[in-house]
Design a protein around this motif. Structure first.
Motif, PDB file in Angstrom:
ATOM      1  N   GLN A 276      -1.211  -2.559 -10.223  1.00 41.21           N
ATOM      2  CA  GLN A 276      -0.597  -2.115  -8.966  1.00 41.21           C
ATOM      3  C   GLN A 276      -1.527  -2.390  -7.783  1.00 41.21           C
ATOM      4  O   GLN A 276      -1.080  -2.780  -6.701  1.00 41.21           O
ATOM      5  CB  GLN A 276      -0.241  -0.629  -9.042  1.00 41.21           C
ATOM      6  CG  GLN A 276       0.918  -0.329  -9.971  1.00 41.21           C
ATOM      7  CD  GLN A 276       1.530   1.029  -9.694  1.00 41.21           C
ATOM      8  OE1 GLN A 276       2.476   1.167  -8.928  1.00 41.21           O
ATOM      9  NE2 GLN A 276       0.976   2.051 -10.327  1.00 41.21           N
ATOM     10  N   TRP A 277      -2.806  -2.169  -7.978  1.00 39.73           N
ATOM     11  CA  TRP A 277      -3.804  -2.494  -6.951  1.00 39.73           C
ATOM     12  C   TRP A 277      -3.726  -3.986  -6.622  1.00 39.73           C
ATOM     13  O   TRP A 277      -3.778  -4.390  -5.448  1.00 39.73           O
ATOM     14  CB  TRP A 277      -5.174  -2.095  -7.480  1.00 39.73           C
ATOM     15  CG  TRP A 277      -6.406  -2.517  -6.760  1.00 39.73           C
ATOM     16  CD1 TRP A 277      -7.434  -3.229  -7.279  1.00 39.73           C
ATOM     17  CD2 TRP A 277      -6.797  -2.194  -5.414  1.00 39.73           C
ATOM     18  NE1 TRP A 277      -8.430  -3.397  -6.344  1.00 39.73           N
ATOM     19  CE2 TRP A 277      -8.064  -2.767  -5.190  1.00 39.73           C
ATOM     20  CE3 TRP A 277      -6.186  -1.486  -4.377  1.00 39.73           C
ATOM     21  CZ2 TRP A 277      -8.725  -2.663  -3.980  1.00 39.73           C
ATOM     22  CZ3 TRP A 277      -6.850  -1.386  -3.165  1.00 39.73           C
ATOM     23  CH2 TRP A 277      -8.108  -1.959  -2.979  1.00 39.73           C
ATOM     24  N   LEU A 278      -3.558  -4.805  -7.662  1.00 40.24           N
ATOM     25  CA  LEU A 278      -3.422  -6.242  -7.463  1.00 40.24           C
ATOM     26  C   LEU A 278      -2.119  -6.567  -6.731  1.00 40.24           C
ATOM     27  O   LEU A 278      -2.091  -7.393  -5.817  1.00 40.24           O
ATOM     28  CB  LEU A 278      -3.461  -6.949  -8.819  1.00 40.24           C
ATOM     29  CG  LEU A 278      -3.376  -8.471  -8.828  1.00 40.24           C
ATOM     30  CD1 LEU A 278      -4.352  -9.089  -7.848  1.00 40.24           C
ATOM     31  CD2 LEU A 278      -3.624  -8.997 -10.226  1.00 40.24           C
ATOM     32  N   THR A 279      -1.052  -5.882  -7.106  1.00 41.15           N
ATOM     33  CA  THR A 279       0.234  -6.078  -6.421  1.00 41.15           C
ATOM     34  C   THR A 279       0.100  -5.781  -4.937  1.00 41.15           C
ATOM     35  O   THR A 279       0.518  -6.576  -4.086  1.00 41.15           O
ATOM     36  CB  THR A 279       1.310  -5.168  -7.038  1.00 41.15           C
ATOM     37  OG1 THR A 279       1.506  -5.556  -8.405  1.00 41.15           O
ATOM     38  CG2 THR A 279       2.632  -5.295  -6.294  1.00 41.15           C
ATOM     39  N   TYR A 280      -0.488  -4.638  -4.604  1.00 45.26           N
ATOM     40  CA  TYR A 280      -0.700  -4.286  -3.201  1.00 45.26           C
ATOM     41  C   TYR A 280      -1.526  -5.361  -2.490  1.00 45.26           C
ATOM     42  O   TYR A 280      -1.317  -5.651  -1.302  1.00 45.26           O
ATOM     43  CB  TYR A 280      -1.419  -2.941  -3.093  1.00 45.26           C
ATOM     44  CG  TYR A 280      -0.571  -1.729  -3.422  1.00 45.26           C
ATOM     45  CD1 TYR A 280       0.756  -1.637  -3.005  1.00 45.26           C
ATOM     46  CD2 TYR A 280      -1.096  -0.653  -4.137  1.00 45.26           C
ATOM     47  CE1 TYR A 280       1.530  -0.521  -3.291  1.00 45.26           C
ATOM     48  CE2 TYR A 280      -0.322   0.483  -4.426  1.00 45.26           C
ATOM     49  CZ  TYR A 280       0.981   0.539  -4.002  1.00 45.26           C
ATOM     50  OH  TYR A 280       1.748   1.639  -4.288  1.00 45.26           O
TER      51      TYR A 280
END
Length: 402
Positions: A276-280
């Protein structure tokens, strides 16, 4: 089984399964107790930090790009100047290569590591230090197999990355130890392998993370792209990079854990924190291409030790003293519970903050509350309470979760 696997990759599953831990906690069946009377106090503390950090309330997304600007050094502008001859699509590819490799190197550095940036003479620690170190390694072509194209990460370059190269790039020594060096190298090597296994995402010729730009553009409609589509793509395309933990039907679930107090079919608790951090962190290069990102509210808060530490340090979460007196494995009930409760409480904190400002979730999405926000507030209170700003609970990290 395939339906269960698909479900465990969804943001809805993260919230629903974390809520089951929250219910266990309310029934007194966890290592923690939630005191919701402290919710208003925590929200006010976060708002104070938000006003200090962003007095105009123009809050950007919580992403890796914020760390590249640490020390008021505009490294992104430096990168943009270097990429000036490229077209917008090629620039986005480079930024995907940079963001993905940097995020995968972002697990907790430990309290004793630091990085001295030769270009500025500045010293940085923890997540910002990891960001600057990975930025400089990327800039020097450490992840590229093509000397003529240093500003890329490609399958061959990543697979041939060595522990020595990473240690030198991150200035690791006996006096400057970095947690999980081997785990980080293995993760990037595995990334190089995975790039070759999914040509639909990463291309056949010169597979690289940046080729995801192509795929995601194909998934957009009328200039709009769902944030959950980016997450699903990351979980599907990069799922095999994670160390083997829980495997269902031959598929590695990644950041998914078990809590034995739940019914057998409901024991799996997904977090997908780094994904999710990567998605953001991939949303901004996509926005620069003109895409409108929709459905941001579907993604969750990040269950890591800054957000979780904020809840503990301000009394929203409470635990028995034994929890603080030893180091816990990432798959322990203590850490699984702490992370699940953090996901639930971040939603509650965000909602209180929106109420105080009379803003909607669209006007103040969770990704801005995190940046504004809870992550900075968690670091601030940790620094006030403990030397070195270490988290309140000690975690045995392998460099791939936190």
């Amino acid at each position: 089984m395939s339906e269960l696997i698909a479900y465990l990759k969804s943001p809805a599953a993260i919230r629903e399964r974390c809520d089951r831990i929250f219910q266990l906690c309310c029934e007194g069946k966890c290592h923690f107790r939630v005191d919701l009377t402290q919710l208003d106090k925590v929200a006010d503390y976060v708002i104070e930090v938000m006003r200090d950090e962003y007095p105009d309330f123009n809050i950007p997304f919580h992403s890796r790009w914020r760390h590249f600007e640490v020390g008021n050094v505009s490294r992104i502008a430096e990168l943009d100047d270097t990429l000036a001859e490229l077209n917008p699509f090629e620039k986005a590819q480079v930024k995907f290569d940079l963001a993905i490799t940097s995020v995968l190197l972002d697990a907790g550095a430990g309290a004793n590591w630091q990085y001295r940036e030769r270009e500025t003479g500045r010293v940085f620690r923890r997540s910002e230090g990891l960001a600057v170190a990975s930025f400089r390694m990327f800039y020097k072509g450490a992840f590229s197999s093509n000397l003529k194209l240093p500003l890329q990460a490609d399958a061959d370059g990543l697979q041939n990355l060595t522990k020595q190269t990473l240690a030198e790039g991150f200035q690791v020594s006996s006096e400057n130890p970095l947690v999980g060096v081997e785990g980080r190298v293995n993760l990037l090597q595995k990334l190089g392998q995975v790039l070759c296994q999914h040509p639909q995402f990463f291309g056949n010729k010169n597979p690289r993370p940046g080729n995801l730009v192509n795929y995601l553009l194909s998934q957009s409609f009328d200039g709009k792209l769902k944030a959950s589509t980016v997450l699903k793509t990351i979980l599907t395309g990069l799922g095999d990079i994670w160390p083997g933990r829980i495997v269902l039907a031959g598929e590695n679930l990644g950041d998914v854990w078990v809590h034995p107090a739940l019914p057998k079919d409901d024991q799996y608790i997904p977090f997908h924190k780094l994904s999710q951090w990567l998605t953001y962190s991939l949303l901004e290069p996509l926005q620069e291409l003109g895409l409108e990102i929709i459905g941001l509210e579907e993604l969750t808060g990040l269950p890591e030790y800054r957000n979780g530490g904020l809840c503990l340090d301000l009394g929203l979460l409470q635990a028995h003293s034994d929890v603080f007196q030893k180091c816990h494995a990432v798959d322990s009930k203590v850490i699984v519970e702490w992370r699940a409760l953090t996901v639930c409480l971040l939603d509650k904190i965000a909602e209180i903050i929106r109420q105080k400002f009379n803003l909607s979730a669209a006007e103040l999405p969770l990704v801005k509350v995190l940046q504004g926000g809870t992550w900075s507030a968690g670091r601030k209170i940790a620094a006030e309470l403990r030397e070195g700003g270490v988290p309140p609970i000690q975690i045995e990290s392998d460099g791939t979760v936190f």
